[in-house]
Design an enzyme around this catalytic site. Structure first.
Site, PDB file in Angstrom:
ATOM      1  N   GLY A 142      33.124  35.460  46.437  1.00 28.29           N
ATOM      2  CA  GLY A 142      32.384  36.343  45.542  1.00 28.29           C
ATOM      3  C   GLY A 142      33.154  37.575  45.128  1.00 28.29           C
ATOM      4  N   HIS A 176      36.957  30.940  35.928  1.00 25.72           N
ATOM      5  CA  HIS A 176      36.754  32.191  35.197  1.00 25.72           C
ATOM      6  C   HIS A 176      35.381  32.265  34.525  1.00 25.72           C
ATOM      7  CE1 HIS A 176      38.170  29.885  31.581  1.00 25.72           C
ATOM      8  NE2 HIS A 176      37.381  30.718  30.945  1.00 25.72           N
ATOM      9  N   GLY A 219      33.805  29.125  24.907  1.00 23.10           N
ATOM     10  CA  GLY A 219      32.614  28.330  25.230  1.00 23.10           C
ATOM     11  C   GLY A 219      32.959  26.941  25.728  1.00 23.10           C
ATOM     12  N   ASN A 220      34.185  26.454  25.396  1.00 25.30           N
ATOM     13  CA  ASN A 220      34.639  25.151  25.898  1.00 25.30           C
ATOM     14  C   ASN A 220      35.055  25.205  27.367  1.00 25.30           C
ATOM     15  OD1 ASN A 220      35.846  24.254  22.741  1.00 25.30           O
ATOM     16  ND2 ASN A 220      34.702  22.809  24.021  1.00 25.30           N
ATOM     17  N   SER A 221      35.407  26.409  27.842  1.00 19.17           N
ATOM     18  CA  SER A 221      35.916  26.549  29.203  1.00 19.17           C
ATOM     19  C   SER A 221      34.988  25.914  30.227  1.00 19.17           C
ATOM     20  CB  SER A 221      36.096  28.030  29.549  1.00 19.17           C
ATOM     21  OG  SER A 221      37.095  28.620  28.754  1.00 19.17           O
ATOM     22  N   ASP A 244      42.034  27.493  38.157  1.00 21.84           N
ATOM     23  CA  ASP A 244      40.861  27.771  37.325  1.00 21.84           C
ATOM     24  C   ASP A 244      39.809  26.666  37.431  1.00 21.84           C
ATOM     25  OD1 ASP A 244      39.271  29.228  35.614  1.00 21.84           O
ATOM     26  OD2 ASP A 244      40.262  28.548  33.784  1.00 21.84           O
TER      27      ASP A 244
END
Length: 337
Positions: free
Chosen positions: A232, A74, A180-182, A104
């Site tokens: 894409g 993601h 932001g950790n993803s 993910d």
């Protein structure tokens, strides 16, 4: 009394040693962790009209070779532009090589090799037990190379091993995970990556002690052993009821949400959605193409069909012909490369 005092001193010493070990581990693995900066297109409603605008994104990742980085799907799945910022401040562009939405996970490739690259290795997530201590390194709210620690709280596994698109396996943790950790790594106390940080469960919107990371073994299986090229396109599988609502001439289809212009499907001319809607409490975009078949394989939401599509996608080489049969504005057309 003396026995209790000895016990307390023993516990304190153990905690100090553990903190020292964690600090040393962090110093060893931190240079391999990166910040990922993206730019993607998002639909914005302006009065009675809607328009596509550029939106900036932030995530984390980590180097497994001088050119390859693992992250969350993601974070980069529909990014028009991907930049990777390293521990030493250098920034290098990257492209998406492979991506899977359900677990993910994604693999991106640098435009050129990183000099003096620090890399980390993937451990065996099957050996991880509930109660083991872990730590996460990433960029929560842009605070690069931040560490949080906790324990493995559980394991969740879904999907059929014969079908790569619906397979997923996650480790649950109470280590703090925020925006932001993803895509960042979850490490065991041997300095091995055992998971890729994915998402949290929350009521307030912030971290509430329930986070999830895709296991390292699902990463090995899907991204490293039998990598499927990135298309894409962000797609939404249509159930039989949803297909009837949209006048799709078959039981199931793939409703296109967004498409990266420079991607393989973008170059075919595939179109994304233009109108926001909600179906069964799920926000989607309508007005885009609906994929009916890929190279003659008609889409159905069955394990057999998804396995065929997975086998086909894994065999595709650069330059191979691609034919998409799509429903566009009520007409069935073919898109070819």
């Amino acid at each position: 009394m003396a026995t209790k005092l000895v016990f307390v001193i023993f516990i304190l010493c153990c905690q100090m040693n553990l903190a020292q070990d964690l600090s040393k581990l962090y110093e060893d693995v931190n240079p391999a962790v990166v910040v990922i900066l993206t730019e993607e297109k998002a639909l914005k409603q302006v009065g009675a009209y809607s328009q596509m605008i550029s939106s900036e994104g932030l995530g984390s990742g980590f180097l497994i070779s001088e050119t390859q980085i693992l992250t969350a799907a993601h974070v980069v799945g529909v990014a028009e532009r991907v930049l990777v910022q390293f521990f030493d401040g250098e920034i290098i562009g990257a492209t998406v090589s492979s991506s899977f939405d359900e677990p993910d996970i994604a693999l991106i490739t640098l435009a050129f090799p990183k000099k003096n690259a620090s890399v980390v290795t993937l451990g065996d997530s099957d050996r991880v037990k509930v109660g083991e201590q872990v730590f996460v390194v990433g960029a929560p709210y842009g605070l690069a190379h931040s560490l949080s620690s906790g324990y493995v709280s559980g394991r969740i596994k879904n999907g059929n091993a014969s079908n790569p698109f619906t397979n997923s396996e996650y480790l649950q943790t109470d280590a703090a995970i925020n925006t932001g950790n993803s895509g960042g790594p979850m490490f065991n106390l041997e300095g091995e990556v055992i998971g890729i940080v994915s998402h949290i469960k929350t009521i307030t919107g912030g971290f509430q002690g329930i986070g999830f990371a895709a296991t390292s073994n699902i990463v090995k299986e899907l991204l490293l052993k039998r990598s499927i090229p990135w298309s894409g396109a962000e797609i939404f599988p249509l159930s039989e009821d949803a297909s009837k609502l949209l006048n799709v001439p078959q039981k199931n289809g793939l409703l296109v949400q967004r498409v990266v212009r420079s991607s393989p499907y973008g170059k075919l001319g595939l179109r994304g959605g233009t109108v926001k809607a909600t179906i069964n409490d799920t926000d989607i975009l309508l007005g885009g193409d609906i994929i009916l078949a890929i190279n003659g394989i008609r889409f159905e939401m069955t394990d057999e069909t998804l396995k065929k599509l997975g086998d086909y996608a894994a065999s595709v080489k650069s330059g191979d012909p691609i034919v998409l049969e799509v429903l566009r504005e009520g007409k069935i057309i073919a898109l070819r490369n």
